[in-house]
Design a protein around this motif. Structure first.
Motif, PDB file in Angstrom:
ATOM      1  N   LYS A 224      33.609  49.401 -43.176  1.00  0.00           N
ATOM      2  CA  LYS A 224      34.037  48.448 -44.203  1.00  0.00           C
ATOM      3  C   LYS A 224      33.179  47.191 -44.216  1.00  0.00           C
ATOM      4  O   LYS A 224      33.072  46.523 -45.254  1.00  0.00           O
ATOM      5  CB  LYS A 224      35.496  48.083 -43.977  1.00  0.00           C
ATOM      6  CG  LYS A 224      36.455  49.249 -44.193  1.00  0.00           C
ATOM      7  CD  LYS A 224      37.891  48.862 -43.901  1.00  0.00           C
ATOM      8  CE  LYS A 224      38.828  50.041 -44.133  1.00  0.00           C
ATOM      9  NZ  LYS A 224      40.245  49.703 -43.811  1.00  0.00           N
ATOM     10  N   GLU A 231      34.120  51.487 -51.227  1.00  0.00           N
ATOM     11  CA  GLU A 231      35.528  51.297 -50.879  1.00  0.00           C
ATOM     12  C   GLU A 231      36.370  52.480 -51.325  1.00  0.00           C
ATOM     13  O   GLU A 231      37.421  52.767 -50.735  1.00  0.00           O
ATOM     14  CB  GLU A 231      36.039  50.012 -51.522  1.00  0.00           C
ATOM     15  CG  GLU A 231      35.367  48.750 -51.000  1.00  0.00           C
ATOM     16  CD  GLU A 231      35.920  47.495 -51.647  1.00  0.00           C
ATOM     17  OE1 GLU A 231      36.825  47.630 -52.509  1.00  0.00           O
ATOM     18  OE2 GLU A 231      35.460  46.395 -51.305  1.00  0.00           O
ATOM     19  N   THR A 232      35.932  53.137 -52.397  1.00  0.00           N
ATOM     20  CA  THR A 232      36.617  54.329 -52.895  1.00  0.00           C
ATOM     21  C   THR A 232      35.591  55.444 -53.088  1.00  0.00           C
ATOM     22  O   THR A 232      34.614  55.242 -53.821  1.00  0.00           O
ATOM     23  CB  THR A 232      37.322  54.040 -54.237  1.00  0.00           C
ATOM     24  OG1 THR A 232      38.207  52.941 -54.063  1.00  0.00           O
ATOM     25  CG2 THR A 232      38.103  55.254 -54.707  1.00  0.00           C
ATOM     26  N   ALA A 234      37.874  55.813 -49.624  1.00  0.00           N
ATOM     27  CA  ALA A 234      37.928  54.945 -48.449  1.00  0.00           C
ATOM     28  C   ALA A 234      37.313  55.634 -47.239  1.00  0.00           C
ATOM     29  O   ALA A 234      37.365  56.868 -47.114  1.00  0.00           O
ATOM     30  CB  ALA A 234      39.381  54.589 -48.155  1.00  0.00           C
TER      31      ALA A 234
END
Length: 308
Positions: A224, A231-232, A234
């Motif tokens: 992260k 982020e997607t 995740a």
């Protein structure tokens, strides 16, 4: 009784009699010349219309291919040029047959000779023609384009040129590879750049005595913190195996194909440093040394283990 051949003078005789002032022969010669002139003029007219139509239809075919969104690619005119060339030569061939027929030459014999020659050429160049057919299919289906990174026949690199016969790839060692299209079409083709994302898979081995929850949390934290990681979907981290001397934990995350290699290498470095900073250890494979007692057949084990 006279035969038709005897009563019908040859063209040479008619010309001689016409030169001698025979009015009948003069009219016949002029009639023949006039008829041939008309046929010759018609043949030239057909030829001119054929050349005009060939150019016009070739341009129409080129624009039609370029308008198709699935086939269109800026700067890639190989397929449209090929199709327009085929249309042009087909129209010219049909026009030439009509011209030959107009001036009195039987086109059937010419077509027979051309057919035999085409068969001989096709048999001699069947390998090259198969490359052309495969090149047309590649240009139509677009499994890759110029500039894409691909893996073809076990070799990886970047496509730098694509024509009807060959695909040129420059591999990551700087070598230029020429693949005949016939050897490519029908085989497995891996296109790295066709998708807008690529998954990064990294597996680490941690000691059996280490806290696995801490290791998984560190993996997700490192992923992260990298701006190149999506982020997607995740990032995903789980325990994936129990090895002989370590517990395997795996990190899976997504990035762009262009950032995939750098992101993977940087994550390996960052994860190692974070693991060491948090006190997690990477176990090394161990090998026990066995020594034989010269007075006994039973092997004796040393008390200490050596790292291999």
């Amino acid at each position: 009784m006279t035969t038709p051949a005897a009563t019908s003078p040859s063209f040479t005789d008619a010309a001689e009699r016409a030169l001698q002032g025979d009015p009948v022969m003069i009219r016949e010669v002029l009639s023949v010349i006039g008829a041939f002139s008309v046929r010759l003029l018609t043949a030239f007219l057909i030829l001119a219309i054929t050349l005009w139509a060939a150019k016009r239809l070739a341009n129409v075919a080129r624009r039609a291919i370029q308008r198709v969104p699935h086939h269109h690619h800026p700067g890639d005119t190989t397929l449209s040029d090929f199709v327009s060339g085929v249309v042009r030569y087909v129209v010219i061939a049909v026009g030439l047959i009509a011209v030959l027929q107009q001036i009195g030459i039987q086109a059937t014999s010419v077509l027979a000779v051309l057919g035999a020659a085409s068969l001989a050429i096709g048999l001699a160049l069947q390998g090259a023609l198969s490359n052309v057919a495969a090149g047309v299919m590649i240009l139509m289906l677009k499994p890759y384009r110029v500039g894409d990174r691909v893996e073809i026949n076990g070799r990886s690199g970047k496509v730098t040129d694509l024509d009807l016969f060959n695909t040129t790839v420059v591999d990551y060692d700087g070598l230029t590879l020429f693949f005949p299209n016939g050897k490519i079409f029908g085989e497995l083709i891996v296109n790295v750049d066709q998708s807008d994302r690529r998954r990064v898979d990294i597996t680490f081995g941690v000691d059996y005595d280490d806290n696995l929850d801490v290791a998984l949390t560190l993996l997700l934290s490192c992923a992260k913190a990298d701006a190149r990681i999506f982020e997607t979907p995740a990032p995903w981290a789980r325990v994936t195996g129990l090895a002989d001397s370590a517990v395997n934990v795996t990190l899976r995350c997504w990035t762009t194909p262009g950032d995939w290699q750098d992101a993977k290498c940087d994550l390996i470095k960052v994860v190692k440093e974070r693991f060491e900073a948090e006190g997690l250890s990477f176990p090394y494979p161990h090998q026990v040394t066995v020594e034989r007692d010269p007075l006994s057949r039973t092997p004796a084990l040393q008390g200490s283990a050596e790292i291999s």
